[in-house]
Write a protein that holds these residues in place. Structure first.
Motif, PDB file in Angstrom:
ATOM      1  N   ASP A   1      39.847  27.789 -68.673  1.00 48.96           N
ATOM      2  CA  ASP A   1      39.636  28.763 -69.553  1.00 48.96           C
ATOM      3  C   ASP A   1      38.748  29.877 -69.545  1.00 48.96           C
ATOM      4  N   PRO A   2      38.275  31.137 -68.870  1.00 49.59           N
ATOM      5  CA  PRO A   2      37.057  31.880 -69.281  1.00 49.59           C
ATOM      6  C   PRO A   2      36.233  31.241 -70.097  1.00 49.59           C
ATOM      7  N   GLN A   3      36.956  31.418 -71.332  1.00 54.27           N
ATOM      8  CA  GLN A   3      36.265  31.734 -72.572  1.00 54.27           C
ATOM      9  C   GLN A   3      35.591  30.216 -73.527  1.00 54.27           C
ATOM     10  N   SER A   4      35.730  29.628 -72.477  1.00 57.94           N
ATOM     11  CA  SER A   4      34.982  28.156 -71.958  1.00 57.94           C
ATOM     12  C   SER A   4      33.069  28.259 -71.328  1.00 57.94           C
ATOM     13  N   ALA A   5      32.723  28.988 -70.855  1.00 62.65           N
ATOM     14  CA  ALA A   5      31.944  29.533 -70.462  1.00 62.65           C
ATOM     15  C   ALA A   5      31.159  29.679 -71.702  1.00 62.65           C
ATOM     16  N   LEU A   6      31.614  30.174 -73.218  1.00 58.07           N
ATOM     17  CA  LEU A   6      30.644  30.220 -74.767  1.00 58.07           C
ATOM     18  C   LEU A   6      30.067  28.972 -74.766  1.00 58.07           C
ATOM     19  N   ALA A   7      31.258  28.295 -74.856  1.00 60.47           N
ATOM     20  CA  ALA A   7      30.630  26.986 -75.244  1.00 60.47           C
ATOM     21  C   ALA A   7      29.884  25.972 -74.242  1.00 60.47           C
ATOM     22  N   VAL A   8      29.578  26.742 -73.318  1.00 61.27           N
ATOM     23  CA  VAL A   8      28.920  25.593 -72.318  1.00 61.27           C
ATOM     24  C   VAL A   8      27.310  27.163 -73.070  1.00 61.27           C
ATOM     25  N   ALA A   9      27.324  28.129 -72.589  1.00 62.80           N
ATOM     26  CA  ALA A   9      26.114  28.887 -73.357  1.00 62.80           C
ATOM     27  C   ALA A   9      25.405  28.294 -74.098  1.00 62.80           C
ATOM     28  N   GLU A  10      26.026  27.850 -75.386  1.00 59.39           N
ATOM     29  CA  GLU A  10      25.596  27.448 -76.585  1.00 59.39           C
ATOM     30  C   GLU A  10      24.843  26.119 -76.698  1.00 59.39           C
ATOM     31  N   THR A  11      25.263  25.263 -75.600  1.00 61.12           N
ATOM     32  CA  THR A  11      23.764  24.058 -75.346  1.00 61.12           C
ATOM     33  C   THR A  11      22.742  24.838 -75.001  1.00 61.12           C
ATOM     34  N   GLY A  12      23.137  25.634 -74.650  1.00 61.70           N
ATOM     35  CA  GLY A  12      21.410  25.784 -74.075  1.00 61.70           C
ATOM     36  C   GLY A  12      21.096  25.876 -72.673  1.00 61.70           C
ATOM     37  N   ALA A  13      22.341  25.596 -72.048  1.00 61.70           N
ATOM     38  CA  ALA A  13      22.191  26.126 -70.500  1.00 61.70           C
ATOM     39  C   ALA A  13      21.934  27.117 -69.604  1.00 61.70           C
ATOM     40  N   GLU A  14      21.359  27.022 -68.975  1.00 61.74           N
ATOM     41  CA  GLU A  14      20.976  28.218 -68.208  1.00 61.74           C
ATOM     42  C   GLU A  14      22.377  28.256 -66.782  1.00 61.74           C
ATOM     43  N   PHE A  15      23.545  28.113 -66.339  1.00 62.99           N
ATOM     44  CA  PHE A  15      24.360  28.628 -65.910  1.00 62.99           C
ATOM     45  C   PHE A  15      26.347  27.568 -66.332  1.00 62.99           C
ATOM     46  N   VAL A  16      26.679  28.566 -65.979  1.00 61.90           N
ATOM     47  CA  VAL A  16      28.242  27.688 -66.511  1.00 61.90           C
ATOM     48  C   VAL A  16      29.364  28.369 -65.054  1.00 61.90           C
ATOM     49  N   ALA A  17      29.687  27.005 -65.126  1.00 57.61           N
ATOM     50  CA  ALA A  17      30.643  27.238 -62.755  1.00 57.61           C
ATOM     51  C   ALA A  17      31.463  27.026 -63.306  1.00 57.61           C
ATOM     52  N   LEU A  18      32.322  28.215 -62.599  1.00 58.94           N
ATOM     53  CA  LEU A  18      33.992  28.227 -62.924  1.00 58.94           C
ATOM     54  C   LEU A  18      34.682  28.341 -61.965  1.00 58.94           C
ATOM     55  N   CYS A  19      35.639  28.272 -61.775  1.00 58.19           N
ATOM     56  CA  CYS A  19      36.750  28.031 -60.486  1.00 58.19           C
ATOM     57  C   CYS A  19      37.545  28.707 -60.853  1.00 58.19           C
TER      58      CYS A  19
ATOM     59  N   ASN B   1      30.946  37.854 -68.833  1.00 58.05           N
ATOM     60  CA  ASN B   1      30.015  38.454 -68.469  1.00 58.05           C
ATOM     61  C   ASN B   1      29.403  39.598 -69.439  1.00 58.05           C
ATOM     62  N   ALA B   2      31.442  39.733 -70.543  1.00 56.90           N
ATOM     63  CA  ALA B   2      30.964  40.283 -71.145  1.00 56.90           C
ATOM     64  C   ALA B   2      31.149  39.720 -72.944  1.00 56.90           C
ATOM     65  N   LEU B   3      31.815  39.025 -72.249  1.00 59.30           N
ATOM     66  CA  LEU B   3      31.758  37.202 -73.957  1.00 59.30           C
ATOM     67  C   LEU B   3      30.457  37.143 -73.823  1.00 59.30           C
ATOM     68  N   LEU B   4      29.300  36.666 -72.884  1.00 54.91           N
ATOM     69  CA  LEU B   4      28.247  36.033 -71.841  1.00 54.91           C
ATOM     70  C   LEU B   4      27.696  37.166 -73.085  1.00 54.91           C
ATOM     71  N   ASP B   5      27.405  38.185 -72.819  1.00 55.75           N
ATOM     72  CA  ASP B   5      26.672  39.547 -73.128  1.00 55.75           C
ATOM     73  C   ASP B   5      26.804  39.383 -74.936  1.00 55.75           C
ATOM     74  N   GLU B   6      28.128  39.152 -75.722  1.00 59.08           N
ATOM     75  CA  GLU B   6      27.653  38.945 -76.475  1.00 59.08           C
ATOM     76  C   GLU B   6      27.280  38.294 -77.738  1.00 59.08           C
ATOM     77  N   LYS B   7      28.051  37.569 -76.775  1.00 56.68           N
ATOM     78  CA  LYS B   7      27.675  35.979 -77.839  1.00 56.68           C
ATOM     79  C   LYS B   7      26.935  34.787 -77.410  1.00 56.68           C
ATOM     80  N   ALA B   8      26.479  34.858 -75.846  1.00 58.98           N
ATOM     81  CA  ALA B   8      25.538  33.867 -75.882  1.00 58.98           C
ATOM     82  C   ALA B   8      24.008  33.695 -76.529  1.00 58.98           C
ATOM     83  N   PRO B   9      23.862  32.538 -77.229  1.00 55.65           N
ATOM     84  CA  PRO B   9      21.618  32.878 -77.321  1.00 55.65           C
ATOM     85  C   PRO B   9      20.858  33.616 -76.292  1.00 55.65           C
ATOM     86  N   ARG B  10      20.112  34.094 -76.625  1.00 61.22           N
ATOM     87  CA  ARG B  10      18.974  34.289 -75.116  1.00 61.22           C
ATOM     88  C   ARG B  10      17.733  33.553 -75.425  1.00 61.22           C
TER      89      ARG B  10
END
Length: 217
Positions: free
Chosen positions: A169-187, A205-214
């Motif tokens: 699920d592309p939405q899984s990228a946000l859970a990765v971002a919330e860990t503080g990880a610099e990158f999320v890998a998707l296939c 990218n829109a999801l991470l722009d809007e909700k990922a921690p900086r």
């Protein structure tokens, strides 16, 4: 850091395939969707000479889009295809050898850190990144909880950047971002339906722009 540089960024993993033209088209489409930091091209079951042909066709597509092309497989292929780096899936010895031969001329990153102890051993070698999860490990919609926990622990204390395998699920990228990880890998989240790859990349990218921690500067 500004824009995408100060939040979790996307890494694409090219899925299995033997049709070079189809893979090239699929990658071109995905990379039109927006920011991608790097693309990992695994060897899978391709024999070396055929993998060489795939790499020589796909590496320029990746680089033309401004992403780093990383080869997971025969290290000689990376040099011949003029890739930007190596994704090492072997053990510590393979990583140390790759770094001695190719760093800092090429990016050298490490996969298969399955627990904290192994991760710290990898970290002592100071690769360019560490990868939590495994290629082909995206079999559920969400990222694996163990990998998220490792990433959160790692990101809080180690400077070596980490990439975390997301889910289908592309939405899984946000859970990765919330860990503080610099990158999320998707296939599969991007390439399961190749015709929609660009939209998937744009949506992530829109999801991470809007909700990922900086990250802090």
């Amino acid at each position: 850091m500004t824009g995408t540089e100060n939040r979790c960024r996307l890494v694409l993993i090219v899925p299995e395939g033997d049709d070079i033209a189809a893979r090239r088209t699929m990658l071109e489409d995905a990379l039109r969707g927006g920011d991608v930091a790097s693309v990992i091209l695994p060897q899978y079951g391709l024999e070396d000479s055929l993998f060489q042909q795939h790499a020589e066709a796909l590496v320029p597509v990746i680089q033309h889009a401004g992403a780093a092309a990383l080869i997971a497989g025969d290290t000689r292929v990376a040099g011949r295809a003029r890739a930007d780096g190596l994704h090492v899936t072997g053990g510590l010895e393979a990583l140390a050898e790759a770094m001695e031969k190719h760093s800092p001329k090429l990016i050298v990153g490490a996969g298969h850190a399955k627990d904290r102890h192994m991760a710290l051993e990898v970290g002592e070698l100071a690769p360019d990144y560490i990868f939590f999860g495994k290629i082909g490990g995206d079999i559920k919609p969400e990222a694996h909880q163990k990998n998220l926990a490792l990433a959160e622990w790692w990101a809080s204390m180690v400077e070596v950047p980490c990439i975390v395998m997301g889910g289908t699920d592309p939405q899984s990228a946000l859970a990765v971002a919330e860990t503080g990880a610099e990158f999320v890998a998707l296939c599969q989240a991007v390439f399961a339906e190749p015709a929609n790859a660009a939209q998937a990349v744009a949506a992530v990218n829109a999801l991470l722009d809007e909700k990922a921690p900086r990250f802090e500067d």
